[in-house]
Structure formats: structure tokens, C-alpha cells
Design a protein around this motif. Structure first.
Motif, PDB file in Angstrom:
ATOM      1  N   LYS A 148       1.064  -1.441   0.034  1.00  0.00           N
ATOM      2  CA  LYS A 148       0.131   0.267   0.378  1.00  0.00           C
ATOM      3  C   LYS A 148       0.913   1.213  -0.247  1.00  0.00           C
ATOM      4  N   PHE A 149       1.928   1.671   0.920  1.00  0.00           N
ATOM      5  CA  PHE A 149       2.398   2.662   1.025  1.00  0.00           C
ATOM      6  C   PHE A 149       4.540   2.790   0.185  1.00  0.00           C
ATOM      7  N   PHE A 150       4.350   1.234   0.342  1.00  0.00           N
ATOM      8  CA  PHE A 150       5.931   1.467  -0.473  1.00  0.00           C
ATOM      9  C   PHE A 150       6.265   0.438  -1.704  1.00  0.00           C
ATOM     10  N   ARG A 151       5.053  -0.091  -2.296  1.00  0.00           N
ATOM     11  CA  ARG A 151       5.978  -0.897  -3.348  1.00  0.00           C
ATOM     12  C   ARG A 151       5.830  -0.031  -4.900  1.00  0.00           C
ATOM     13  N   GLY A 152       5.149   0.935  -4.699  1.00  0.00           N
ATOM     14  CA  GLY A 152       3.860   1.503  -5.518  1.00  0.00           C
ATOM     15  C   GLY A 152       4.513   3.116  -6.214  1.00  0.00           C
ATOM     16  N   TYR A 153       5.218   3.589  -4.973  1.00  0.00           N
ATOM     17  CA  TYR A 153       5.212   5.088  -5.249  1.00  0.00           C
ATOM     18  C   TYR A 153       7.188   4.705  -5.402  1.00  0.00           C
ATOM     19  N   THR A 154       7.842   3.983  -4.686  1.00  0.00           N
ATOM     20  CA  THR A 154       8.192   3.515  -5.410  1.00  0.00           C
ATOM     21  C   THR A 154       8.781   3.002  -6.889  1.00  0.00           C
ATOM     22  N   ARG A 155       8.100   1.929  -7.105  1.00  0.00           N
ATOM     23  CA  ARG A 155       7.907   1.534  -8.829  1.00  0.00           C
ATOM     24  C   ARG A 155       8.085   3.552  -9.859  1.00  0.00           C
ATOM     25  N   GLN A 157       9.316   6.765  -8.444  1.00  0.00           N
ATOM     26  CA  GLN A 157      10.092   6.937  -7.865  1.00  0.00           C
ATOM     27  C   GLN A 157      11.523   7.451  -8.823  1.00  0.00           C
ATOM     28  N   TRP A 158      11.768   5.658  -9.190  1.00  0.00           N
ATOM     29  CA  TRP A 158      12.919   4.440  -9.004  1.00  0.00           C
ATOM     30  C   TRP A 158      12.565   3.930 -10.147  1.00  0.00           C
ATOM     31  N   GLY A 159      11.397   4.023 -11.146  1.00  0.00           N
ATOM     32  CA  GLY A 159      11.365   3.066 -11.613  1.00  0.00           C
ATOM     33  C   GLY A 159      12.104   1.439 -11.680  1.00  0.00           C
ATOM     34  N   ALA A 171      14.204   2.734   4.248  1.00  0.00           N
ATOM     35  CA  ALA A 171      15.263   2.939   5.607  1.00  0.00           C
ATOM     36  C   ALA A 171      15.208   3.905   5.877  1.00  0.00           C
ATOM     37  N   ARG A 172      15.258   5.057   4.830  1.00  0.00           N
ATOM     38  CA  ARG A 172      14.611   6.454   5.304  1.00  0.00           C
ATOM     39  C   ARG A 172      13.384   6.986   6.063  1.00  0.00           C
ATOM     40  N   VAL A 173      12.608   6.410   5.898  1.00  0.00           N
ATOM     41  CA  VAL A 173      10.968   6.489   6.287  1.00  0.00           C
ATOM     42  C   VAL A 173      11.138   5.470   7.364  1.00  0.00           C
ATOM     43  N   ARG A 182       5.609  13.341  12.300  1.00  0.00           N
ATOM     44  CA  ARG A 182       6.203  14.069  12.057  1.00  0.00           C
ATOM     45  C   ARG A 182       6.923  13.508  11.076  1.00  0.00           C
ATOM     46  N   TYR A 183       7.945  14.333   9.944  1.00  0.00           N
ATOM     47  CA  TYR A 183       8.442  13.335   8.871  1.00  0.00           C
ATOM     48  C   TYR A 183       9.750  12.611   9.502  1.00  0.00           C
ATOM     49  N   PHE A 184      10.258  13.994  10.558  1.00  0.00           N
ATOM     50  CA  PHE A 184      11.450  14.391  10.510  1.00  0.00           C
ATOM     51  C   PHE A 184      11.978  13.700  11.546  1.00  0.00           C
ATOM     52  N   VAL A 269       1.483  15.511   0.508  1.00  0.00           N
ATOM     53  CA  VAL A 269       1.177  14.356  -0.302  1.00  0.00           C
ATOM     54  C   VAL A 269       1.566  13.720  -0.673  1.00  0.00           C
ATOM     55  N   ASN A 270       1.399  12.698  -0.446  1.00  0.00           N
ATOM     56  CA  ASN A 270       2.603  11.698  -1.360  1.00  0.00           C
ATOM     57  C   ASN A 270       0.858  10.526  -1.439  1.00  0.00           C
ATOM     58  N   TYR A 271       1.664  10.277  -3.628  1.00  0.00           N
ATOM     59  CA  TYR A 271       0.396   9.418  -3.687  1.00  0.00           C
ATOM     60  C   TYR A 271       0.657   7.751  -4.256  1.00  0.00           C
ATOM     61  N   THR A 278       4.714  11.480  -8.097  1.00  0.00           N
ATOM     62  CA  THR A 278       4.341  10.370  -6.709  1.00  0.00           C
ATOM     63  C   THR A 278       3.753  11.919  -5.212  1.00  0.00           C
ATOM     64  N   ARG A 279       3.878  13.477  -5.645  1.00  0.00           N
ATOM     65  CA  ARG A 279       3.632  13.650  -3.902  1.00  0.00           C
ATOM     66  C   ARG A 279       3.519  14.976  -4.902  1.00  0.00           C
ATOM     67  N   ILE A 280       1.793  15.995  -3.831  1.00  0.00           N
ATOM     68  CA  ILE A 280       1.920  16.956  -4.718  1.00  0.00           C
ATOM     69  C   ILE A 280       2.809  17.934  -2.886  1.00  0.00           C
ATOM     70  N   TYR A 308      19.410  14.322 -10.261  1.00  0.00           N
ATOM     71  CA  TYR A 308      18.706  14.093  -9.131  1.00  0.00           C
ATOM     72  C   TYR A 308      18.922  13.817  -7.768  1.00  0.00           C
ATOM     73  N   TYR A 309      18.411  12.410  -8.271  1.00  0.00           N
ATOM     74  CA  TYR A 309      18.924  11.500  -7.866  1.00  0.00           C
ATOM     75  C   TYR A 309      20.284  10.389  -7.696  1.00  0.00           C
ATOM     76  N   PRO A 310      20.987   9.763  -6.907  1.00  0.00           N
ATOM     77  CA  PRO A 310      21.859   8.882  -7.317  1.00  0.00           C
ATOM     78  C   PRO A 310      20.751   7.660  -6.435  1.00  0.00           C
ATOM     79  N   ARG A 343      26.415   9.970  -3.561  1.00  0.00           N
ATOM     80  CA  ARG A 343      25.380   9.719  -2.359  1.00  0.00           C
ATOM     81  C   ARG A 343      24.023  10.149  -2.538  1.00  0.00           C
ATOM     82  N   TYR A 344      22.844   9.849  -1.764  1.00  0.00           N
ATOM     83  CA  TYR A 344      22.124  10.053  -1.687  1.00  0.00           C
ATOM     84  C   TYR A 344      21.624  11.474  -0.369  1.00  0.00           C
ATOM     85  N   TYR A 345      22.505  11.906  -0.280  1.00  0.00           N
ATOM     86  CA  TYR A 345      22.911  12.440   1.116  1.00  0.00           C
ATOM     87  C   TYR A 345      21.548  13.723   0.724  1.00  0.00           C
TER      88      TYR A 345
HETATM   89  N1  UDP Z   1       8.775   5.644   0.003  1.00  0.00           N
HETATM   90  C1  UDP Z   1       7.504   5.493  -0.408  1.00  0.00           C
HETATM   91  N2  UDP Z   1       6.544   5.977  -0.208  1.00  0.00           N
HETATM   92  C2  UDP Z   1       6.420   6.782   0.329  1.00  0.00           C
HETATM   93  C3  UDP Z   1       7.218   7.470   0.721  1.00  0.00           C
HETATM   94  C4  UDP Z   1       8.487   6.962   0.224  1.00  0.00           C
HETATM   95  O1  UDP Z   1       8.071   4.135  -0.947  1.00  0.00           O
HETATM   96  O2  UDP Z   1       5.230   7.143   0.735  1.00  0.00           O
HETATM   97  C5  UDP Z   1       9.846   5.618  -0.710  1.00  0.00           C
HETATM   98  C6  UDP Z   1      10.060   6.238  -1.971  1.00  0.00           C
HETATM   99  O3  UDP Z   1      11.603   4.395  -2.198  1.00  0.00           O
HETATM  100  C7  UDP Z   1      10.912   6.832  -1.860  1.00  0.00           C
HETATM  101  C8  UDP Z   1      11.908   6.955  -0.542  1.00  0.00           C
HETATM  102  O4  UDP Z   1      11.234   6.140   0.353  1.00  0.00           O
HETATM  103  O5  UDP Z   1      11.958   7.269  -2.471  1.00  0.00           O
HETATM  104  C9  UDP Z   1      12.870   7.921   0.443  1.00  0.00           C
HETATM  105  O6  UDP Z   1      12.108   8.624   0.713  1.00  0.00           O
HETATM  106  P1  UDP Z   1      11.916  10.350   0.982  1.00  0.00           P
HETATM  107  O7  UDP Z   1      10.848  11.101   1.033  1.00  0.00           O
HETATM  108  O8  UDP Z   1      12.947  10.164   1.453  1.00  0.00           O
HETATM  109  O9  UDP Z   1      12.537  10.918  -0.538  1.00  0.00           O
HETATM  110  P2  UDP Z   1      12.980  11.653  -0.451  1.00  0.00           P
HETATM  111  O10 UDP Z   1      12.390  13.390   0.306  1.00  0.00           O
HETATM  112  O11 UDP Z   1      14.723  12.119  -1.125  1.00  0.00           O
HETATM  113  O12 UDP Z   1      12.627  12.373  -2.090  1.00  0.00           O
END
Ligand code: UDP
Ligand code: FAD
Length: 375
Positions: A148-155, A157-159, A171-173, A182-184, A269-271, A278-280, A308-310, A343-345
């Protein structure tokens, strides 16, 4: 004229480095950026309607480093801001990172912290070896929430499927059993009060620094000299893609200004399940600006366009290593920042890296007389 340094890129890496060597080492610096502005990806501006907007998507400053916060505080005052994100999942607007309220809202439950911990425990794949971005999430919350939260977004965002990406990406989330939305959770979270670009202007305003924008360093006029270079662009491009293209992910930003004061309840807001974007982002939440209109940005991931992203995965790390070996062999060029060190800094990590580079130069300068004396 011969500058002590040519700094390629006026983003966080280039600006921090230029400011430090100019003001603490009294060296002269030429900063060039091929974009028509300073600030790199953190550039912001007042758009045609007067709304403070980030041209390259939402940039929220957060750090656990007192050193980095203190350093940047020399160039800006801050507006306290804690970032909050919601995700549209199963037609509901729920908190992400997944927390107690996310689970209760999504499943119509009334769990407490212990209850949601048990909910995760019953679903998670605890024994799983954690190598990829899929493993991280499935091991924490199980397959269903992962999808629900990660698979579609990641596909999007990263292809790539999360199973093809290093664990560090998702693991960032985090996942939480409490109600912290809070996000952070960093100790310092704030936005530069007058915007990032103003902060960069102050950093680069030192009399030892000359800035030229809208200019690729390879197009500098003949006669421009420099002793050493700090390069913050894409490392594979610097070496003319000698070993092939190092993949970077790009985005297409669609900025819209709407004739209404506010359109969404939080900054982002993430989609994860629907839409091509991916987000607005709605900037007024971040900036605190009061304005009758509002500006939003939709992010459409793309393989083409500015880097933009490594992309963190083993094959890319191996290719980067080959470029890094070329970089290490160059005494005349130092590589810094997100694109040049692949590096994804976050912004604060880039600042810390640039400060560390200057500290190493200082340490070497201190050693040099001793080396000379003993040789
Ligand atoms: N991610 C996800 N769903 C979300 C938020 C993040 O799958 O709702 C995954 C996705 O792969 C994303 C990564 O976690 O690229 C890191 O998220 P972050 O919000 O840190 O991305 P950034 O702000 O660097 O684009
Ligand atoms: P950049 O900002 O990319 O600067 C490099 C510069 O070099 C560019 O301006 C480029 O034009 C220039 N350049 C390249 N090649 C040449 C050349 N040949 N000649 C002249 N100039 C050249 N970080 C956070 O901490 N919080 C966030 O919320 C956040 N959100 C982000 C959202 C998005 C959509 C993106 C893409 C990144 C986000 N980041 C965030 C990360 C942040 O943008 C980076 O950490 C930071 O901007 C990197 O700075 P840099 O100096 O390394 O690179």
C-alpha cells in the motif's frame, strides 16, 4: 586572472566550500553554475504570482549536527518548521511515516501503542534477511502495508522494484507505534527565514568570491585560470562517461498556482497507489507565507532530464567506484556533493561533507612544513 579555486556548482557543496576557503584561508574563488541561478537544487524564488516556491521540489532543512546548524545560521535566520506528510491510501488521507493513527484510520481500529506493536508483530517477516528496500519494509510491517505505501511509490520514483534497490532507500522512512506524525525527528528542523536563495547569496557574498551563473565551466573564456577545482556536478559527465553512464534519476516538476489560499492540510501529500506523480507539495506550509493564492508542485519521476538522485543499488555502486578511482588519482580536482560523490545525501550531509573537505585541506597545510623539514 588565476583563482586559487574554480568551484563548479553553486549548490550546498559548492557554496559551503567556496565560503570556507574564501573566509578562513583567504583564497580566491570563481564559482560557476550552468543554471541561471545560485543555490543548486535548493534554489527558491518568488514566482510570477509572488508565492515563494522551490523550483526543484520541496526542500526541508533538518539535521542532528550542531556544527552544520551553527554554520548555516551565520547566513540566515530560521523559521521553525516540522514537516508533516500524508499519504492517499485506499482513498484515505493518512499519516506517513506509518504510525498508530495510520493503522487505526486505515483499518477502522482503536489500537493503543501496544496494540499497534502487536499488529505489526503479527504481520511482519521478522526472520527475513534485510538487503533490499523491499526487505526493510516487509520485515517491519509485512506485505500488505508494504504494497500500500511503498511498492507503488518506489516503482514510480525509481523506475525499479524496491527489491532492486539498496535497503537505505526505504529505510529513510521509519515506522512508528506512537502518534508522532513528523516526517523527521532531527534535533534541528527549520526553514531559512528569507528562503534558501537569500542564504546562498550571503554565503557567496564574500569579496574573495566571484560568481558566474548560466555558464558551463567548460565554456569559461580562455585566460581564466585556477590552481585547483572543486567539482560538484555528475562525476561520470566530468570523465566524459568513460566507463558508461552512471544512472541518476530525474524528475519533471509541474508547478501550479491556484486562486485559493490553501489546497491541502500539510506541506506534502504522497500518492503511493494512484497517479503518475509521486507527491504534491504546497509551499506555504513550509514557508509560512501569507498570500491569497497558493503554489503547488507535482513531481513526475523520469529517467531523462537533469540528474537529481543517485540510484543506490549494487551495480551502480560498482560503476561509481570505477569513477571514484579516477577522481582519487586527480590531485587538481576535489569531488563533493550528491552528484559528484554519488551519495543520496540530504542538504545537511552535503554541508558536513564540504566542511570536512576544508578541514582536511587545513590539516594537510599544517603537516606540510613538518614534511618539508624532515625530507
Ligand atoms: N517511499 C515510499 N512511499 C512513501 C514515501 C517514501 O515508498 O510514501 C520510499 C520511496 O522509495 C522514496 C524513499 O522511500 O524514494 C525515500 O523517501 P523520501 O521521502 O526520503 O524521498 P525524497 O524526499 O528524498 O525524495
Ligand atoms: P546540487 O544542488 O545539485 O548542485 C550542483 C550544481 O552543479 C547544480 O546547480 C548544477 O547546475 C551545477 N553543475 C553541474 N555540472 C556543471 C557544469 N558542467 N558546469 C557548471 N555547473 C555545473 N535534502 C534535504 O536535506 N531535505 C529535503 O527536503 C530535500 N528534498 C529534496 C527534494 C528533491 C526533489 C531533490 C532532488 C533533492 C532534495 N534534497 C533534500 C537533497 C538536496 O537537494 C541535496 O542534498 C543538495 O541540494 C545537494 O547539493 P549539491 O551542492 O551536492 O548539488
Amino acid at each position: 586572472m588565476t583563482f586559487d579555486w574554480l568551484v563548479v556548482g553553486a549548490g550546498f557543496a559548492g557554496a559551503t566550500f567556496a565560503e570556507r576557503v574564501a573566509s578562513t584561508r583567504n583564497e580566491t574563488v570563481l564559482v560557476v553554475d550552468r543554471r541561471p541561478h545560485i543555490g543548486g537544487n535548493a534554489y527558491d524564488h518568488f514566482n510570477a504570482d509572488g508565492v515563494l516556491t522551490h523550483l526543484y521540489g520541496p526542500h526541508i532543512f533538518h539535521t542532528n549536527s550542531d556544527t552544520v546548524a551553527a554554520y548555516l545560521s551565520r547566513f540566515t535566520a530560521w523559521r521553525p518548521y516540522e514537516h508533516r506528510v500524508r499519504a492517499v491510501v485506499d482513498g484515505k488521507l493518512v499519516p506517513i511515516p506509518i504510525n498508530l493513527d495510520t493503522i487505526n484510520m486505515l483499518y477502522g481500529l482503536d489500537l493503543d501503542e501496544a496494540g499497534v506493536a502487536a499488529f505489526f508483530e503479527a504481520r511482519r517477516d521478522a526472520g527475513r534477511e534485510i538487503r533490499t528496500s523491499e526487505d526493510v519494509v516487509v520485515a517491519a510491517v509485512g506485505q500488505e502495508l508494504y504494497e500500500k505505501f511503498f511498492r507503488g511509490y518506489t516503482r514510480k520514483q525509481w523506475g525499479l522494484d524496491p527489491s532492486e534497490l539498496d535497503k537505505s532507500v526505504t529505510a529513510r522512512v521509519p515506522v512508528r507505534t506512537n502518534r508522532d506524525d513528523r516526517y523527521f525527528t532531527d534535533s534541528f528542523q527549520a526553514m531559512p527565514r528569507d528562503g534558501y536563495t537569500q542564504m546562498f547569496a550571503r554565503m557567496l557574498g564574500h569579496p574573495n568570491i566571484e560568481v558566474r551563473t548560466g555558464l558551463d565551466w567548460r565554456d569559461l573564456p580562455p585566460g581564466t585560470g585556477w590552481r585547483r577545482m572543486l567539482f560538484t556536478g555528475a562525476i561520470d559527465e566530468f570523465f566524459d562517461h568513460r566507463f558508461g553512464k552512471l544512472p541518476y534519476r530525474s524528475l519533471r516538476f509541474e508547478h501550479r498556482t491556484l486562486d485559493t489560499a490553501q489546497v491541502q492540510p500539510v506541506g506534502v501529500v504522497n500518492y503511493p497507489m494512484t497517479q503518475a506523480y509521486t507527491r504534491i507539495t504546497e509551499y506555504k506550509h513550509l514557508t509560512g507565507q501569507i498570500h491569497p493564492k497558493t503554489t503547488i508542485t507535482l513531481e513526475y519521476p523520469s529517467a531523462e532530464g537533469d540528474p537529481y538522485y543517485p540510484i543506490p543499488r549494487p551495480a551502480n555502486a560498482a560503476l561509481y567506484k570505477a569513477y571514484e578511482a579516477l577522481a582519487d588519482a586527480r590531485d587538481d580536482v576535489v569531488f563533493a556533493g550528491r552528484l559528484a560523490t554519488y551519495r543520496y545525501y540530504n542538504m545537511d550531509q552535503v554541508v558536513a561533507q564540504a566542511l570536512a573537505i576544508v578541514a582536511r585541506l587545513d590539516a594537510r597545510a599544517r603537516q606540510r612544513p613538518a614534511t618539508t623539514a624532515s625530507s
